[in-house]
Design an enzyme around this catalytic site. Structure first.
Site, PDB file in Angstrom:
ATOM      1  N   SER A  63      -7.910  -0.898  -0.450  1.00 41.36           N
ATOM      2  CA  SER A  63      -8.903  -1.174   0.586  1.00 41.36           C
ATOM      3  C   SER A  63      -9.648   0.091   0.999  1.00 41.36           C
ATOM      4  CB  SER A  63      -8.229  -1.858   1.777  1.00 41.36           C
ATOM      5  OG  SER A  63      -9.187  -2.269   2.717  1.00 41.36           O
ATOM      6  N   HIS A  64      -9.517   0.466   2.286  1.00 37.73           N
ATOM      7  CA  HIS A  64     -10.275   1.592   2.835  1.00 37.73           C
ATOM      8  C   HIS A  64      -9.464   2.888   2.850  1.00 37.73           C
ATOM      9  CE1 HIS A  64      -7.950  -0.303   6.055  1.00 37.73           C
ATOM     10  NE2 HIS A  64      -7.795   0.911   6.509  1.00 37.73           N
ATOM     11  N   ASP A  67     -16.584  -1.125   3.433  1.00 31.06           N
ATOM     12  CA  ASP A  67     -15.346  -0.394   3.181  1.00 31.06           C
ATOM     13  C   ASP A  67     -15.066  -0.384   1.677  1.00 31.06           C
ATOM     14  OD1 ASP A  67     -14.309  -2.915   2.680  1.00 31.06           O
ATOM     15  OD2 ASP A  67     -12.532  -2.660   3.942  1.00 31.06           O
ATOM     16  N   ARG A  84       0.835  -1.203   0.000  1.00 29.81           N
ATOM     17  CA  ARG A  84       0.000   0.000   0.000  1.00 29.81           C
ATOM     18  C   ARG A  84       0.866   1.248   0.000  1.00 29.81           C
ATOM     19  NH1 ARG A  84      -5.174  -0.594   3.864  1.00 29.81           N
ATOM     20  NH2 ARG A  84      -4.784  -2.776   3.393  1.00 29.81           N
ATOM     21  N   LYS A 122      -3.422  -6.722  -2.619  1.00 31.38           N
ATOM     22  CA  LYS A 122      -3.542  -7.830  -1.690  1.00 31.38           C
ATOM     23  C   LYS A 122      -3.207  -9.090  -2.491  1.00 31.38           C
ATOM     24  CE  LYS A 122      -6.886  -5.578   1.343  1.00 31.38           C
ATOM     25  NZ  LYS A 122      -8.230  -5.585   1.948  1.00 31.38           N
ATOM     26  N   ASP A 159     -14.605  -5.936   1.382  1.00 35.26           N
ATOM     27  CA  ASP A 159     -14.361  -7.201   2.076  1.00 35.26           C
ATOM     28  C   ASP A 159     -14.697  -7.096   3.563  1.00 35.26           C
ATOM     29  OD1 ASP A 159     -12.210  -5.655   2.897  1.00 35.26           O
ATOM     30  OD2 ASP A 159     -10.681  -7.180   2.482  1.00 35.26           O
ATOM     31  N   ARG A 160     -15.178  -5.918   3.970  1.00 35.35           N
ATOM     32  CA  ARG A 160     -15.667  -5.759   5.359  1.00 35.35           C
ATOM     33  C   ARG A 160     -17.001  -5.033   5.340  1.00 35.35           C
ATOM     34  NH1 ARG A 160     -11.620  -2.639   8.933  1.00 35.35           N
ATOM     35  NH2 ARG A 160     -11.416  -1.420   7.041  1.00 35.35           N
ATOM     36  N   ASP A 211     -13.010  -1.816  -0.630  1.00 36.48           N
ATOM     37  CA  ASP A 211     -12.978  -2.997  -1.494  1.00 36.48           C
ATOM     38  C   ASP A 211     -14.037  -4.020  -1.095  1.00 36.48           C
ATOM     39  OD1 ASP A 211     -11.621  -3.641   0.861  1.00 36.48           O
ATOM     40  OD2 ASP A 211     -10.142  -4.914  -0.134  1.00 36.48           O
ATOM     41  N   HIS A 264     -13.497  -8.160   9.876  1.00 31.24           N
ATOM     42  CA  HIS A 264     -13.161  -9.220   8.913  1.00 31.24           C
ATOM     43  C   HIS A 264     -13.827 -10.510   9.372  1.00 31.24           C
ATOM     44  CE1 HIS A 264     -10.248  -7.317   6.230  1.00 31.24           C
ATOM     45  NE2 HIS A 264      -9.786  -6.667   7.272  1.00 31.24           N
TER      46      HIS A 264
END
Length: 450
Positions: free
Chosen positions: A98-99, A239, A13, A108, A243-244, A241, A326
């Site tokens: 991500s966020h 978030d 990142r 990732k 995934d949460r 992407d 997660h």
């Protein structure tokens, strides 16, 4: 451009393009193949402005190093994980930050079985290979072909619930202009009974409404206000992407990740009686007590998706939950998903036939938690030793992740950040008064004014 500092504990990142650009992305794609020698991998990307060109560069690097690449296009991170597990691929890369705020890019990376590539599992070797330059041996380039994972993905996430059991609930969803806005519509089409208030569903990497990080209270203000305004049964925020996911109950109150983990564990155990469930060291007593009350086996684990995913396999656990939002599922390539918990929560509220605030009331009346409190410290190791000397005699001490103290009527975990000189405190007690007192005592030691 490829600053070595973009390689973090769990992912890559950095700021685009000053810390990481397409040339760097090409080098990472190539290095991943040179280090892990995969035959077939998947690459997908999120909706950030830089992501399509970054993904193209990753694909070029990976294929020129000899791997065949399935190009997934615009997908959520969990769809890359799912593709790797479901199609038996040797690895995958999701181009996403991500966020993080809009100026960031990142990746990732997973290997076979959708197992994460982190600092302890190959990411540093990838970093070193990118710095030393590519392997100059001749490779026959791999093939690149587009692959549509959407239909398989939608079928799999819906298989976690009985769609007919979901009641005609009113739900507010804040997609934060992230990937949830693309991923949810084909799922929601299959649930026509829901009344969905869709907010910020247009994927837009400039995030014109708010940053896609619902863990920050300022980014939750919208979903809380909108849930109350719409008199909805619940609110859900994703978030960047996707995934949460994070929940707000019908009274507008945020649902902490440990309480959500407890409820999701209950939902999983109804489908898989006696299953093993993983939870992290920060969690409220609500989690293990709910798991055991519902006939499951509660297994505590250190924080971090690499550790949780490894333990999921080691113990064949059905579900794992982290306080950070997660949630991991054995039947989803043992990977984390934001959409599966959303569906399970809808089904759970429907089956119980009560408002989410009522379902949560016993937790809120019994478990008093601080949430995560972060404090910068000059010497992490010294401060952890000081905490052990100060509080170790009050309960059982564990060093699974930082330091944990478990007393009869309160417990805490203090762990160092992976990326900066910070200590993170999570503490819980059986009464609000004791929670506040112990919180203040521990913070006084951490801050050096005790």
């Amino acid at each position: 451009m490829l600053e070595p500092r973009v390689f973090k504990a769990y992912d890559v990142r950095g700021i685009y393009p000053s810390e990481l650009d397409e040339e760097g992305a090409y080098a990472i794609g190539r290095a991943f193949v040179e280090v892990f020698d995969p035959t077939r991998i998947a690459v997908g990307h999120d909706m950030r402005v830089s992501s399509p060109s970054m993904a193209d560069a990753v694909i070029r690097g990976a294929s020129e190093a000899g791997a065949d690449v399935l190009e997934l296009g615009l997908v959520g991170t969990e769809m890359v994980y799912f593709a790797v597990g479901e199609l038996g691929l040797d690895g995958g890369i999701a181009v996403t930050a991500s966020h993080n705020p809009k100026e960031y890019t990142g990746m990732k990376i997973v290997r076979r079985g959708a197992l994460p590539v982190g600092g302890e599992s190959g990411l540093l070797e990838i970093r070193d290979r990118t710095v030393s330059g590519p392997d100059t041996a001749g490779h026959s380039p791999g093939q690149v072909q587009p692959y549509d994972i959407w239909e398989q993905y939608v079928e799999r996430v819906l298989s976690f619930v009985d769609p007919d059991a979901i009641a005609p609930l009113k739900v507010v969803i804040d997609a934060a202009n992230g990937m949830a806005g693309a991923m949810l519509p084909p799922v929601l089409e299959r649930l026509p009974q829901l009344e969905v208030v869709r907010c910020f569903f247009e994927p837009d990497g400039t995030f014109p409404n708010h940053e896609p990080n619902p863990l920050l209270p300022e980014n939750r203000e919208f979903i809380v206000a909108k849930t109350l305004e719409e008199r909805a049964d619940l609110g859900v925020a994703f978030d960047g992407d996707a995934d949460r996911c994070f929940f707000v109950d019908d009274s507008g109150e945020f649902v902490p990740g440990d309480f959500a983990t407890a409820l999701l564990a209950e939902a999983v155990l109804e489908k898989e009686p006696g299953a093993k469930i993983i939870y992290d060291v920060r969690a409220s007593w609500a989690v293990p007590e709910t798991i055991e009350r519902n006939g499951g086996t509660a297994l505590m684990n250190r924080v971090g998706h690499a550790y949780i995913k490894h333990r999921m396999r080691e113990d064949d656990a059905a579900f794992g939950g982290e306080v950070s939002g997660h949630y991991y599922f054995r039947r989803f390539s043992q990977a984390d998903s934001g959409v599966v918990p959303f569906l399970l929560m809808l089904e759970l509220v429907s089956k119980k036939g009560r408002r989410l605030s009522e379902i949560l009331r016993p937790f809120r009346e019994r478990y008093f938690i601080t949430g995560e409190l972060n404090t910068p410290v000059p010497d992490v190791a010294l401060k952890l030793q000081e905490l052990k000397e100060h509080f170790g005699s009050e309960g059982r001490v564990s060093h699974m992740d930082g330091i944990s103290v478990d007393a009869e009527d309160w417990h805490m975990n203090v762990r160092p950040s992976n990326t900066e000189p910070l200590l993170r405190l999570n503490l819980e007690a059986r009464t609000p008064e004791l929670m506040e007192r112990k919180r203040d005592e521990v913070l006084a030691v951490i801050r050096g004014d005790g």
